[in-house]
Every structure is written in C-alpha cells, then in structure tokens.
Write an enzyme that holds these catalytic residues in place. Structure first.
Site, PDB file in Angstrom:
ATOM      1  N   LYS A 209       0.842  -1.203   0.000  1.00 51.62           N
ATOM      2  CA  LYS A 209       0.000   0.000   0.000  1.00 51.62           C
ATOM      3  C   LYS A 209       0.878   1.255   0.000  1.00 51.62           C
ATOM      4  O   LYS A 209       0.686   2.168  -0.779  1.00 51.62           O
ATOM      5  CB  LYS A 209      -0.905  -0.047   1.233  1.00 51.62           C
ATOM      6  CG  LYS A 209      -1.919   1.061   1.304  1.00 51.62           C
ATOM      7  CD  LYS A 209      -2.873   0.786   2.461  1.00 51.62           C
ATOM      8  CE  LYS A 209      -3.682   2.022   2.780  1.00 51.62           C
ATOM      9  NZ  LYS A 209      -4.557   1.823   3.935  1.00 51.62           N
ATOM     10  N   GLU A 215      10.721  -4.752   3.902  1.00 53.46           N
ATOM     11  CA  GLU A 215      10.761  -6.170   3.497  1.00 53.46           C
ATOM     12  C   GLU A 215      10.373  -6.300   2.019  1.00 53.46           C
ATOM     13  O   GLU A 215      11.053  -6.961   1.226  1.00 53.46           O
ATOM     14  CB  GLU A 215       9.774  -7.014   4.332  1.00 53.46           C
ATOM     15  CG  GLU A 215      10.140  -7.162   5.795  1.00 53.46           C
ATOM     16  CD  GLU A 215       9.534  -6.088   6.689  1.00 53.46           C
ATOM     17  OE1 GLU A 215       9.208  -4.982   6.175  1.00 53.46           O
ATOM     18  OE2 GLU A 215       9.404  -6.343   7.897  1.00 53.46           O
ATOM     19  N   GLY A 269      -4.737  -2.360   5.077  1.00 54.62           N
ATOM     20  CA  GLY A 269      -4.017  -3.492   4.476  1.00 54.62           C
ATOM     21  C   GLY A 269      -4.600  -4.835   4.873  1.00 54.62           C
ATOM     22  O   GLY A 269      -4.794  -5.716   4.026  1.00 54.62           O
ATOM     23  N   ARG A 270      -4.921  -5.003   6.158  1.00 52.69           N
ATOM     24  CA  ARG A 270      -5.376  -6.320   6.628  1.00 52.69           C
ATOM     25  C   ARG A 270      -6.797  -6.669   6.184  1.00 52.69           C
ATOM     26  O   ARG A 270      -7.278  -7.767   6.456  1.00 52.69           O
ATOM     27  CB  ARG A 270      -5.221  -6.422   8.144  1.00 52.69           C
ATOM     28  CG  ARG A 270      -5.893  -5.315   8.949  1.00 52.69           C
ATOM     29  CD  ARG A 270      -5.436  -5.346  10.402  1.00 52.69           C
ATOM     30  NE  ARG A 270      -5.933  -4.238  11.195  1.00 52.69           N
ATOM     31  CZ  ARG A 270      -5.349  -3.050  11.289  1.00 52.69           C
ATOM     32  NH1 ARG A 270      -4.242  -2.804  10.601  1.00 52.69           N
ATOM     33  NH2 ARG A 270      -5.830  -2.108  12.072  1.00 52.69           N
ATOM     34  N   GLU A 355      -3.909  -6.915  15.112  1.00 58.83           N
ATOM     35  CA  GLU A 355      -3.453  -5.583  14.697  1.00 58.83           C
ATOM     36  C   GLU A 355      -4.608  -4.581  14.847  1.00 58.83           C
ATOM     37  O   GLU A 355      -4.381  -3.382  14.994  1.00 58.83           O
ATOM     38  CB  GLU A 355      -2.958  -5.631  13.235  1.00 58.83           C
ATOM     39  CG  GLU A 355      -2.069  -4.452  12.866  1.00 58.83           C
ATOM     40  CD  GLU A 355      -1.323  -4.638  11.547  1.00 58.83           C
ATOM     41  OE1 GLU A 355      -0.131  -5.002  11.571  1.00 58.83           O
ATOM     42  OE2 GLU A 355      -1.933  -4.424  10.486  1.00 58.83           O
ATOM     43  N   HIS A 386      -3.201 -33.604  17.910  1.00 58.74           N
ATOM     44  CA  HIS A 386      -1.995 -34.360  18.257  1.00 58.74           C
ATOM     45  C   HIS A 386      -0.871 -33.440  18.699  1.00 58.74           C
ATOM     46  O   HIS A 386       0.286 -33.861  18.758  1.00 58.74           O
ATOM     47  CB  HIS A 386      -1.571 -35.230  17.073  1.00 58.74           C
ATOM     48  CG  HIS A 386      -2.619 -36.224  16.708  1.00 58.74           C
ATOM     49  ND1 HIS A 386      -2.705 -37.456  17.314  1.00 58.74           N
ATOM     50  CD2 HIS A 386      -3.673 -36.150  15.850  1.00 58.74           C
ATOM     51  CE1 HIS A 386      -3.747 -38.110  16.822  1.00 58.74           C
ATOM     52  NE2 HIS A 386      -4.353 -37.322  15.935  1.00 58.74           N
ATOM     53  N   LYS A 495       9.830  -1.024  13.975  1.00 60.15           N
ATOM     54  CA  LYS A 495      10.328  -0.732  12.616  1.00 60.15           C
ATOM     55  C   LYS A 495      11.394   0.365  12.685  1.00 60.15           C
ATOM     56  O   LYS A 495      12.444   0.265  12.056  1.00 60.15           O
ATOM     57  CB  LYS A 495       9.185  -0.195  11.748  1.00 60.15           C
ATOM     58  CG  LYS A 495       8.333  -1.209  11.071  1.00 60.15           C
ATOM     59  CD  LYS A 495       7.458  -0.474  10.036  1.00 60.15           C
ATOM     60  CE  LYS A 495       6.203  -1.237   9.719  1.00 60.15           C
ATOM     61  NZ  LYS A 495       5.269  -0.485   8.889  1.00 60.15           N
TER      62      LYS A 495
HETATM   63  O1  F6P Z   1       2.876  -4.248   9.828  1.00 61.85           O
HETATM   64  C1  F6P Z   1       2.277  -3.034   9.604  1.00 61.85           C
HETATM   65  C2  F6P Z   1       1.691  -2.910   8.238  1.00 61.85           C
HETATM   66  O2  F6P Z   1       1.482  -1.564   7.993  1.00 61.85           O
HETATM   67  C3  F6P Z   1       0.390  -3.689   8.053  1.00 61.85           C
HETATM   68  O3  F6P Z   1      -0.719  -3.058   8.578  1.00 61.85           O
HETATM   69  C4  F6P Z   1       0.351  -3.861   6.589  1.00 61.85           C
HETATM   70  O4  F6P Z   1      -0.557  -4.825   6.208  1.00 61.85           O
HETATM   71  C5  F6P Z   1       1.798  -4.222   6.317  1.00 61.85           C
HETATM   72  O5  F6P Z   1       2.544  -3.433   7.224  1.00 61.85           O
HETATM   73  C6  F6P Z   1       2.262  -4.013   4.914  1.00 61.85           C
HETATM   74  O6  F6P Z   1       2.183  -2.677   4.527  1.00 61.85           O
HETATM   75  P1  F6P Z   1       2.318  -2.249   3.005  1.00 61.85           P
HETATM   76  O7  F6P Z   1       1.171  -2.840   2.257  1.00 61.85           O
HETATM   77  O8  F6P Z   1       2.266  -0.746   3.011  1.00 61.85           O
HETATM   78  O9  F6P Z   1       3.630  -2.756   2.479  1.00 61.85           O
END
Ligand code: F6P
Length: 528
Positions: A209, A215, A269-270, A355, A386, A495
C-alpha cells in the site's frame, strides 16, 4: 458521524452483565443442556450455507438480552451505519473504513468526501479481472513472448496474508497458473522460490500500500535484479506489476503505469484482499470464482447490517468473545479449521484481529483498565489434536475455540472425510462433557467453551462469507470495547528501531544501545 466514546465497563448493562456472570459461572455448560433439550437448535443460527452453533458456551438467553441492552446503550447500530456509509471512523488517521465497498454491487453508491467511490472500485475490479483473464488464457505474454506460468506475490502483512490464505484455501479451484508468496525479508525465502522459476515465464506482483515497506521493497529489488540478470533484459515492464496507493514510487521502481493496480487509503491493508491486493487470488482461481468470493462477503455484509443479535453471526461471535475475554478472563481464542488447505487461516486472523484490537487506549485517548482484543492462534484439525489439544482438554487455562468444518469434502474420499468430521464433532463434545475418572491424571473436567461453524462446502462464496464474518466480528469487538480498530501505531516503534540498528550493523558499531543490545550486536559482529 464519529463512533461513540463510551467506556463499556461503566454502562448499566455491563454492570448487569457482571451480576449475571456471577450467577451463570456457577452452572456448567452441560447443565444448560440438561435443562433445555432444545438448546442446540435455540443457540444456533444459519446464514446461506453456514451454520453457527454457539450453544456450547456458558450463556443463556439472558446473556444475549443483556448484550443487546449493551449494544443499545452504546448506540451500536449508529456505528454500523457509520462503518458502511464511509464516515471517517478510522479517526486517528482521519480515514473511512470501506473494505466493504470492494465487494459491493456495481449499482451501489458509496461516498467518500462527497464522491461516489464505486466508479473507481468497479473500474479497478474490471481492470484486474481483464488482466487476470488474459494471463490465464495465455494471451498476455511476458518478455520474449513467453506465456506466464508462475505468479510471485511479493508483500507482507495485509499485502500477503489475505491473498496467500485464500489461494491456499481455494487450491481446489486452481487455474493453470502456479502461485508463490514471498513475504519475509529473510533472503533464504526468495532464493528458494526464484531458483525454481523461469524469469520470462514469471509474473511478479509487488504489493505494498505504501510502497515503502522495507521487506517488500528489498524483495522486489532482489526479484528485479534476478530477472534482469537471468532473462538478460533490462526492461521489466511485462513481468512486473504493482499494487499500491503510491503510484509514484511504483513507477520509479520501473513498473509501467498501465500495470499499476490501485489501493485506497480507505481500505486497511489487513482488510484489502477484496480489491487489487487480491490480484494473485484472481489469477489463481479465475474471475468467476473471485466474483463468488466477493459475493459471499457482500451477502455477509448485508446479514451483519440487517439481522438482530439473535441471528447475527458476527455480532454473536463478538459478544461471546467479549464475554470470554472481559468477564471470564480467558485471554486467548483458538481457531481450528478442520481442513488442511486452511492451514494459514489462523495466521490470517491473527493480523486481522490482533493488529486491529490489540490496543491500550480508548477512543477518548485514555489508557483502558479492561482487556482489549484477545490473543488469536490456532492450527488445523486433526493435526492440532496431536499437538496442543492436551492443554485444551486438561490444562489449567481455558481456551475458547472456534471449530470450523465442512460437510462435504472437495474430493471423493468419503471415508477420510467421515473420520475427519467424526473428530470435529467429538472434540467440541469432549471439551464440554469431560470425563470422570478416579485417577486424577485421567480425569477431564470438561466445561470448556466452543463455537462450531459448520459449512456445506469450502467454496469461494462460502469462504468470502466466512472471512467477512470475522471482519465484522473484529469491528464489533472494537466498537463495543471503545477502541480504534483501524490504525496500527503499535508496529511503528520496532520498525524505527530496526532502521537505527541497521545503521549500527552497516557501521559495525553498537555503542548507542543498552548493554544487552550492545553485547548481542558485538556477538553478532564477532561471528560474521
Ligand atoms: O505491519 C504493519 C503494516 O502496515 C500492516 O498493517 C500492513 O498490512 C503491512 O505493514 C504491509 O504494509 P504495506 O502494504 O504498506 O507494504
């Protein structure tokens, strides 16, 4: 309209719930069944092909009535209206919360800042489906005119967990395309994925987003370098697409304007798998099935908006969760799908729930003195039986569980399915009735609460409804507990510190840290 700011624990109905709790806690769940032969039916409800049985909890009709009083006291129905009508209920970020618009009908009208957003929603849905249809049919080609065979979704958190969970769950509906998910910045993961792929035949979807998540951007860069050196092409435009609300950064990365799929700030995002973030899903199960997924969620939205509490599955699930977490002090909640393809479902719900409602501050900006959202975890059955079911049956902690099962398998192996489902039904029964034994080691106290969600079949439509059910449960828990469920400031501190420590690592310096971190960094430097 902003959400109300009532501390639920100071309401009259909460006080009544407390008194009711003191009485009901003395009765076992099984006692309720003994005094009401019809309890199984009375405390269950149906929606399309989903049956929700909440009878194996320590509740009676008075419990539901008192929760209903609480909902009225906090004017819950107004909050639901604000949610669906696009009011800026994500107050701390001044945003609407409209993942429901992503699965709304073409004819619906939903306004943000006076603009009907359904035009752009439908346009982007069409763009995603047209693109997916072309890739699936093979008419869309990668570089060197190669037919795409593999999709790599690069994203993390909400840009990964939803698409990967849905693709895994619906693998029965797979098109000819293979899909891979790269999320972790652990380079071993992307390395393992890339080594199996042919660059010209691979389509990378970079989902972020913000398009700043370290990452995702790191992995996207690795993928780009791998593609350029292995395909011996500098132009990535046919093999890379972007899903983001930050079109500028996507273009700077080298992705063509026409290959950017939008995200909006009014979808968290979630909760975003229903729109462009679901591109990998659309490619993997095809447009007809993706549409069914949306339809299932949309129908659940209407159910949540219109049904009274006694029939409203997300609302019942939310009230029962608060009952467990805030009255019984059961801190965790396990999700146990009896379906191997749903092995990531609890991980998906962890982000969606924790979250959202893992908060310490009320909507009035004060630290709360009651519990916010519960800890979500789980594993598929029967495997979970199990591993950790020993603790569920005989541990000192009580863990409420949602058991999710399907009446019909996706294969012809009826015998296996009968065994699976026999276990499914037996476990909730065993957790409730326990077993008397004079040997204390073999004694089961029972009286452990569960919900059972029995679904006709794991279809795209039913999965859409199931995911939307949990989304609305999360919303309801947040509204009742006076939380802001749609921000996530709690993930920022770690972060930021990681960025500082990355500089330390690059400069091989540890001195600005506390002595434990300093010592750990020195150990790390010594061993590399
Ligand atoms: O971990 C925090 C967060 O902002 C989440 O809410 C989100 O889903 C994720 O990082 C990824 O964010 P982005 O889509 O901006 O890479």
């Amino acid at each position: 309209m902003p959400l109300n700011q009532k501390n639920p624990t100071l309401t009259d109905s909460w006080k009544k719930l407390k008194e009711h709790f003191n009485l009901i806690t003395k009765q076992s769940i099984e006692d309720h069944f003994k005094t009401n032969k019809n309890r199984g039916k009375e405390f269950s409800t149906n929606f399309n092909e989903i049956h929700f049985d909440y009878s194996k909890n320590k509740i009676n009709s008075e419990t539901i009535n008192l929760f209903n009083e609480l909902l009225m006291e906090i004017n819950f129905s107004e909050s639901v209206k604000s949610y669906f009508e696009g009011d800026k209920i994500n107050d701390t970020e001044s945003r609407s919360v409209l993942h429901t618009a992503l699965r709304a009908k073409e004819t619906d009208e939903i306004f943000v800042d006076g603009v009907n957003i359904m035009h752009e929603v439908i346009q982007s849905r069409k763009k995603m489906m047209d693109f997916s249809d072309k890739v699936i049919s093979g008419s869309y080609k990668g570089v060197d005119d190669a037919k795409i065979t593999d999709i790599v979704n690069i994203g993390i958190g909400g840009s990964d967990l939803g698409p990967s969970m849905v693709c895994e769950s619906l693998s029965h509906y797979k098109t000819r395309l293979n899909v891979h998910f790269v999320n972790n910045v652990d380079g071993d993961q992307i390395h393992e994925v890339l080594k199996r792929l042919t660059p010209t035949r691979t389509l990378f979807i970079i989902v972020s987003k913000t398009f700043t998540t370290i990452e995702t951007i790191t992995n996207a860069q690795v993928a780009k370098e791998w593609f350029q050196s292995n395909a011996k092409k500098s132009d990535i435009s046919k093999n890379f697409v972007g899903v983001s609300s930050n079109a500028k950064a996507v273009k700077e990365f080298g992705i063509n304007h026409s290959n950017i799929f939008p995200m909006w700030d009014w979808v968290g995002g979630r909760f975003s798998l229903w729109g462009s973030v679901g591109l990998a899903i659309n490619l993997f199960i095809g447009s007809k099935n993706f549409n069914d997924l949306l339809m299932g969620a949309n129908e659940m939205d209407n159910h949540f908006k219109s049904e009274p509490i006694s029939k409203n599955i997300p609302l019942l699930a939310a009230c029962i969760s608060i009952w467990h977490n805030n009255f019984f002090d059961y801190e965790t909640h396990a999700i146990i799908p009896y379906n191997q393809n749903m092995k990531s479902f609890s991980a998906y719900l962890q982000q969606a729930s924790m979250e959202s409602n893992g908060k310490q501050t009320s909507r009035n900006g004060e630290f709360i003195d009651y519990q916010s959202g519960s800890i979500i975890w789980g594993q598929v059955g029967t495997n979970a039986q199990h591993s950790f079911f020993q603790l569920l049956h005989q541990g000192t902690k009580i863990i409420p569980c949602d058991f999710i099962g399907f009446s019909n398998p996706m294969n012809n192996n009826i015998k296996s399915h009968q065994i699976l489902m026999a276990n499914f039904f037996a476990q909730t029964k065993a957790l409730m009735i326990g077993k008397k034994d004079s040997n204390a080691h073999k004694h089961f106290k029972g009286d452990r609460p569960t919900n059972t969600i029995l679904i006709k079949k794991l279809s795209p439509k039913n999965l859409g409804s199931l995911v939307a059910l949990y989304e609305h449960k999360i919303f309801s828990v947040g509204v009742i507990l006076n939380l802001f469920s749609f921000d996530q400031f709690g993930v920022e501190l770690g972060k930021n510190l990681a960025n500082d420590i990355l500089k330390d690592i690059e400069q091989k310096s540890s001195i600005k840290n506390d002595s434990s971190t300093e010592n750990l960094l020195n150990k790390f430097f010594d061993s590399i």
